[in-house]
Scaffold this motif. Structure first.
Motif, PDB file in Angstrom:
ATOM      1  N   HIS A 159       0.729  -1.282   0.053  1.00 40.53           N
ATOM      2  CA  HIS A 159      -0.063  -0.104   0.087  1.00 40.53           C
ATOM      3  C   HIS A 159       0.789   1.169  -0.112  1.00 40.53           C
ATOM      4  CE1 HIS A 159      -3.796  -2.128   0.097  1.00 40.53           C
ATOM      5  NE2 HIS A 159      -3.141  -2.984   0.697  1.00 40.53           N
ATOM      6  N   SER A 160       1.804   1.232  -0.664  1.00 36.92           N
ATOM      7  CA  SER A 160       2.822   2.075  -1.145  1.00 36.92           C
ATOM      8  C   SER A 160       2.488   2.455  -2.426  1.00 36.92           C
ATOM      9  CB  SER A 160       4.308   1.880  -0.869  1.00 36.92           C
ATOM     10  OG  SER A 160       4.662   1.869   0.479  1.00 36.92           O
ATOM     11  N   PRO A 161       2.698   3.687  -3.101  1.00 32.80           N
ATOM     12  CA  PRO A 161       2.371   3.906  -4.439  1.00 32.80           C
ATOM     13  C   PRO A 161       3.574   3.381  -5.543  1.00 32.80           C
ATOM     14  CG  PRO A 161       3.244   5.904  -3.423  1.00 32.80           C
ATOM     15  CD  PRO A 161       3.236   4.859  -2.199  1.00 32.80           C
ATOM     16  N   LEU A 162       3.138   3.254  -6.545  1.00 30.30           N
ATOM     17  CA  LEU A 162       4.155   2.594  -7.536  1.00 30.30           C
ATOM     18  C   LEU A 162       5.144   3.639  -7.711  1.00 30.30           C
ATOM     19  CD1 LEU A 162       4.511   0.315  -9.612  1.00 30.30           C
ATOM     20  CD2 LEU A 162       3.323   1.956 -11.023  1.00 30.30           C
ATOM     21  N   PRO A 163       6.300   3.390  -7.488  1.00 31.68           N
ATOM     22  CA  PRO A 163       7.359   4.250  -7.768  1.00 31.68           C
ATOM     23  C   PRO A 163       7.597   4.597  -9.337  1.00 31.68           C
ATOM     24  CG  PRO A 163       8.216   2.432  -6.565  1.00 31.68           C
ATOM     25  CD  PRO A 163       7.010   1.905  -6.888  1.00 31.68           C
ATOM     26  N   GLU A 197      -0.200  -2.618  -4.713  1.00 34.44           N
ATOM     27  CA  GLU A 197      -1.270  -3.959  -4.866  1.00 34.44           C
ATOM     28  C   GLU A 197      -2.162  -3.776  -5.911  1.00 34.44           C
ATOM     29  OE1 GLU A 197      -4.950  -5.454  -2.063  1.00 34.44           O
ATOM     30  OE2 GLU A 197      -2.720  -5.706  -1.125  1.00 34.44           O
ATOM     31  N   THR A 198      -2.591  -2.883  -6.451  1.00 31.53           N
ATOM     32  CA  THR A 198      -3.347  -2.574  -7.589  1.00 31.53           C
ATOM     33  C   THR A 198      -3.097  -2.968  -8.814  1.00 31.53           C
ATOM     34  OG1 THR A 198      -3.103  -0.348  -8.068  1.00 31.53           O
ATOM     35  CG2 THR A 198      -4.642  -0.638  -6.445  1.00 31.53           C
ATOM     36  N   TRP A 199      -1.496  -2.903  -8.821  1.00 33.77           N
ATOM     37  CA  TRP A 199      -0.676  -3.409 -10.104  1.00 33.77           C
ATOM     38  C   TRP A 199      -0.204  -4.891  -9.970  1.00 33.77           C
ATOM     39  CZ3 TRP A 199      -1.518  -0.348 -13.994  1.00 33.77           C
ATOM     40  CH2 TRP A 199      -1.478   1.262 -13.711  1.00 33.77           C
ATOM     41  N   LEU A 200       0.004  -5.465  -8.806  1.00 28.68           N
ATOM     42  CA  LEU A 200       1.004  -6.466  -8.649  1.00 28.68           C
ATOM     43  C   LEU A 200       0.203  -7.798  -8.300  1.00 28.68           C
ATOM     44  CD1 LEU A 200       4.364  -5.136  -6.985  1.00 28.68           C
ATOM     45  CD2 LEU A 200       3.588  -5.200  -9.579  1.00 28.68           C
ATOM     46  N   GLY A 210       9.021  -1.603  -7.336  1.00 29.32           N
ATOM     47  CA  GLY A 210       8.511  -1.655  -6.164  1.00 29.32           C
ATOM     48  C   GLY A 210       9.309  -2.362  -5.068  1.00 29.32           C
ATOM     49  N   LEU A 211       9.972  -3.426  -5.692  1.00 30.59           N
ATOM     50  CA  LEU A 211      11.141  -4.050  -4.817  1.00 30.59           C
ATOM     51  C   LEU A 211      12.278  -3.313  -4.700  1.00 30.59           C
ATOM     52  CD1 LEU A 211      10.556  -7.982  -5.721  1.00 30.59           C
ATOM     53  CD2 LEU A 211      10.171  -6.812  -3.671  1.00 30.59           C
ATOM     54  N   ALA A 212      12.774  -2.505  -5.597  1.00 31.95           N
ATOM     55  CA  ALA A 212      13.809  -1.771  -5.502  1.00 31.95           C
ATOM     56  C   ALA A 212      13.898  -0.819  -4.262  1.00 31.95           C
ATOM     57  CB  ALA A 212      14.164  -0.858  -6.609  1.00 31.95           C
TER      58      ALA A 212
END
Length: 295
Positions: free
Chosen positions: A158-162, A183-186, A229-231
């Motif tokens: 629930h962090s924004p897509l970087p 979450e809305t992307w992955l 996101g993982l970066a």
């Protein structure tokens, strides 16, 4: 002592009994009802089946599931299984089962299991990811689960897509009330929405393996967003191993190529990190839940 764990997922409930060496003495699964009172009853029934298989009664239970427990109120919040939110779930379950219950996010349980004797054994820190109906994360460091001062450590979904491009901003609406959450992307539903045909992640992976260009592009976009996101997690926590779990996390080729996708976004000139699949597959969460009382 035989350890009992339970994994409360969006689609299934799994209970297990483990020997002191970590071997399965019992494993029972059934569908998740999706209603609070029915869910409590289903858990009681699944646990009773596991006790019968193991030939011993549980004295306490570790439970992994969505969201997290507010440490001040004891109530569940942030669960994508929204019927759990606002409920004193660990307390209610302990009363229903008449035994102590310890609850943790399902991704935290994945981290506990895989760091203990799984694919990340001996590594420190370990960040565990679950990509399925939602997008969760859990952190194990210095031999212990890190939950944070407010019980929300690892909630990267629930962090924004970087670094979104114009087509990714402001992003899809999330059930949490914001837009463009990872979450809305992955997640599985996010991947399906991005492709636009209502196909499951597994169906898209099958089409991509058969060479269908649209499916291949959808999976390519997903992998690239996952890397971004993982970066962010890597730059904050610098894990030695990332465990990639969940149905979407298990898609063919995703884990194997992910480190190379993450590397350009990492603030290091010689970054090294393994991205691995869970040794215990989709039963790793229930194993970690059983070990919660050792934390």
């Amino acid at each position: 002592m035989i350890a009992f764990g339970l994994d409360l997922g969006g689609t299934k409930i799994e209970a297990a009994a483990l020997s002191p060496e970590g071997g399965f003495l019992a494993r029972v699964r059934r569908p998740t009802p999706g209603d609070y009172e029915a869910g409590l009853e289903a858990i009681a029934e699944v646990l009773a089946d596991a006790e019968r298989q193991a030939g011993v009664q549980a004295g306490r239970l570790g439970v992994g599931g969505p969201g997290s427990v507010n440490p001040r109120t004891g109530r569940l919040r942030n669960a994508n299984s929204t019927w759990l939110n606002g409920r004193a779930f660990p307390e209610d379950l302990a009363k229903r089962l008449n035994m102590p219950v310890r609850y943790a996010n399902d991704a935290n349980c994945l981290a506990v299991s895989e760091a203990r004797d799984g694919a990340a054994a001996g590594a420190d820190p370990v960040f565990a990811v679950i990509l399925g109906t939602g997008c969760g994360g859990g952190l194990q460091a210095a031999g212990r689960l890190i939950t944070g001062a407010n019980g929300i450590a690892g909630e990267w979904g629930h962090s924004p897509l970087p670094s979104p491009d114009p087509s990714e901003s402001p992003g899809p609406s999330c059930w949490c009330g914001r837009r463009g959450c990872l979450e809305t992307w992955l997640s599985g539903p996010g991947l399906s929405r991005d492709d636009g045909r209502g196909l499951t992640a597994k169906a898209l992976a099958d089409l991509a393996a058969a060479g269908e260009p649209r499916a291949r592009l959808a999976l390519e976009r997903h992998a690239e967003r996952l890397a971004r996101g993982l970066a962010e997690v890597v730059n904050l926590l610098d894990p030695e191993v990332i465990v990639l779990g969940g149905g979407v996390g298990g898609l063919s080729g995703l884990a194997e190529g992910l480190a190379a996708r993450i590397r350009p976004w990492v603030f290091a000139d010689d970054w090294r990190c393994e991205v691995v699949r869970p040794r215990f597959g989709d039963s790793s969460g229930v194993r970690g839940a059983a070990w919660l009382w050792d934390q």
